[in-house]
Scaffold this motif. Structure first.
Motif, PDB file in Angstrom:
ATOM      1  N   ALA A  40       8.717 -13.017   3.288  1.00 36.61           N
ATOM      2  CA  ALA A  40       7.323 -13.391   3.553  1.00 36.61           C
ATOM      3  C   ALA A  40       6.444 -12.154   3.643  1.00 36.61           C
ATOM      4  CB  ALA A  40       7.234 -14.207   4.844  1.00 36.61           C
ATOM      5  N   TYR A  41       6.955 -11.117   4.289  1.00 38.04           N
ATOM      6  CA  TYR A  41       6.204  -9.870   4.411  1.00 38.04           C
ATOM      7  C   TYR A  41       6.001  -9.231   3.038  1.00 38.04           C
ATOM      8  CZ  TYR A  41       4.525  -5.655   6.720  1.00 38.04           C
ATOM      9  OH  TYR A  41       3.747  -4.607   7.165  1.00 38.04           O
ATOM     10  N   GLU A  42       7.060  -9.203   2.231  1.00 37.37           N
ATOM     11  CA  GLU A  42       6.952  -8.647   0.878  1.00 37.37           C
ATOM     12  C   GLU A  42       5.954  -9.439   0.041  1.00 37.37           C
ATOM     13  OE1 GLU A  42      10.994  -8.595  -0.518  1.00 37.37           O
ATOM     14  OE2 GLU A  42      11.428  -6.687   0.486  1.00 37.37           O
ATOM     15  N   ASN A  43       5.890 -10.748   0.245  1.00 39.29           N
ATOM     16  CA  ASN A  43       4.920 -11.568  -0.470  1.00 39.29           C
ATOM     17  C   ASN A  43       3.493 -11.195  -0.069  1.00 39.29           C
ATOM     18  OD1 ASN A  43       4.416 -13.692  -2.383  1.00 39.29           O
ATOM     19  ND2 ASN A  43       3.723 -14.914  -0.636  1.00 39.29           N
ATOM     20  N   ALA A  44       3.283 -10.949   1.222  1.00 38.52           N
ATOM     21  CA  ALA A  44       1.956 -10.518   1.689  1.00 38.52           C
ATOM     22  C   ALA A  44       1.594  -9.168   1.074  1.00 38.52           C
ATOM     23  CB  ALA A  44       1.930 -10.444   3.219  1.00 38.52           C
ATOM     24  N   LEU A  45       2.550  -8.262   1.009  1.00 36.56           N
ATOM     25  CA  LEU A  45       2.306  -6.968   0.368  1.00 36.56           C
ATOM     26  C   LEU A  45       1.968  -7.166  -1.106  1.00 36.56           C
ATOM     27  CD1 LEU A  45       5.187  -4.800   1.884  1.00 36.56           C
ATOM     28  CD2 LEU A  45       2.741  -4.532   2.341  1.00 36.56           C
ATOM     29  N   LYS A  46       2.742  -8.011  -1.784  1.00 38.70           N
ATOM     30  CA  LYS A  46       2.539  -8.267  -3.210  1.00 38.70           C
ATOM     31  C   LYS A  46       1.131  -8.788  -3.472  1.00 38.70           C
ATOM     32  CE  LYS A  46       4.389 -10.914  -7.070  1.00 38.70           C
ATOM     33  NZ  LYS A  46       5.404 -11.874  -7.492  1.00 38.70           N
ATOM     34  N   ASN A  47       0.647  -9.661  -2.617  1.00 40.22           N
ATOM     35  CA  ASN A  47      -0.689 -10.235  -2.781  1.00 40.22           C
ATOM     36  C   ASN A  47      -1.801  -9.199  -2.647  1.00 40.22           C
ATOM     37  OD1 ASN A  47       0.296 -12.807  -3.281  1.00 40.22           O
ATOM     38  ND2 ASN A  47       0.215 -13.404  -1.127  1.00 40.22           N
ATOM     39  N   THR A  48      -1.486  -8.049  -2.071  1.00 39.18           N
ATOM     40  CA  THR A  48      -2.463  -6.970  -1.925  1.00 39.18           C
ATOM     41  C   THR A  48      -2.541  -6.107  -3.178  1.00 39.18           C
ATOM     42  OG1 THR A  48      -1.891  -6.965   0.415  1.00 39.18           O
ATOM     43  CG2 THR A  48      -3.202  -5.144  -0.356  1.00 39.18           C
ATOM     44  N   GLY A  49      -1.500  -6.117  -4.007  1.00 41.17           N
ATOM     45  CA  GLY A  49      -1.548  -5.422  -5.282  1.00 41.17           C
ATOM     46  C   GLY A  49      -0.933  -4.042  -5.380  1.00 41.17           C
ATOM     47  N   PRO A  50       0.228  -3.794  -4.744  1.00 38.83           N
ATOM     48  CA  PRO A  50       0.875  -2.495  -4.950  1.00 38.83           C
ATOM     49  C   PRO A  50       1.416  -2.395  -6.378  1.00 38.83           C
ATOM     50  CG  PRO A  50       2.379  -3.941  -3.815  1.00 38.83           C
ATOM     51  CD  PRO A  50       1.064  -4.687  -3.938  1.00 38.83           C
ATOM     52  N   ASP A  51       1.677  -1.180  -6.832  1.00 39.28           N
ATOM     53  CA  ASP A  51       2.276  -0.998  -8.149  1.00 39.28           C
ATOM     54  C   ASP A  51       3.723  -1.475  -8.167  1.00 39.28           C
ATOM     55  OD1 ASP A  51       0.071   0.295  -9.577  1.00 39.28           O
ATOM     56  OD2 ASP A  51       0.359   1.872  -8.085  1.00 39.28           O
ATOM     57  N   LYS A  52       4.398  -1.317  -7.037  1.00 38.10           N
ATOM     58  CA  LYS A  52       5.814  -1.684  -6.975  1.00 38.10           C
ATOM     59  C   LYS A  52       6.176  -1.976  -5.522  1.00 38.10           C
ATOM     60  CE  LYS A  52      10.089  -1.196  -8.959  1.00 38.10           C
ATOM     61  NZ  LYS A  52      10.532  -2.261  -9.786  1.00 38.10           N
ATOM     62  N   ILE A  53       6.975  -3.007  -5.338  1.00 41.88           N
ATOM     63  CA  ILE A  53       7.546  -3.281  -4.020  1.00 41.88           C
ATOM     64  C   ILE A  53       9.009  -2.878  -4.079  1.00 41.88           C
ATOM     65  CG2 ILE A  53       8.162  -5.058  -2.339  1.00 41.88           C
ATOM     66  CD1 ILE A  53       5.646  -6.538  -3.124  1.00 41.88           C
TER      67      ILE A  53
END
Length: 113
Positions: A83-96
């Motif tokens: 869930a946390y990684e999904n929140a990060l992904k929604n912010t738009g990093p180049d890579k998780i």
């Protein structure tokens, strides 16, 4: 000169600290000819900091790398980590990244990015 320290710059996501530290480490003004700057963070504010740095210094390559914080990496916290990684992904990093050491694998490809 001493490198910038925590408290010497405005709070994230203001990119002032990142840009100043990157400039000091490069020994130059940021921009063409300076290697890419990678920022590995574990918060949405970290991802937003890189996005603002790109706007502040548009001719410098910045890479936003995100990872869930360490306390979410145990097997019993898998759902919270996802869930946390999904929140990060929604912010738009180049890579998780799945772990911080994964950054070493990416370093070889930065010059080509």
């Amino acid at each position: 000169p001493a490198l910038i320290a925590m408290g010497d710059a405005p709070d994230k996501p203001d990119p002032t600290g990142l840009v100043k530290l990157a400039s000091q480490l490069a020994g130059l003004n940021l921009g063409p000819g300076v290697p890419p700057v990678a920022y590995l963070g574990d918060t949405v504010a970290d991802v937003l900091t890189v996005q603002q740095a790109r706007r502040k210094v548009p001719n410098q390559k910045f890479f936003s790398l995100a990872v869930a914080p360490p306390h979410l990496h145990s097997p019993e916290k898998k759902n919270a980590r996802l869930a946390y990684e999904n929140a990060l992904k929604n912010t738009g990093p180049d890579k998780i990244l799945k772990c911080t050491t994964q950054v070493l694998e990416l370093a070889h490809d930065w010059e080509d990015m």
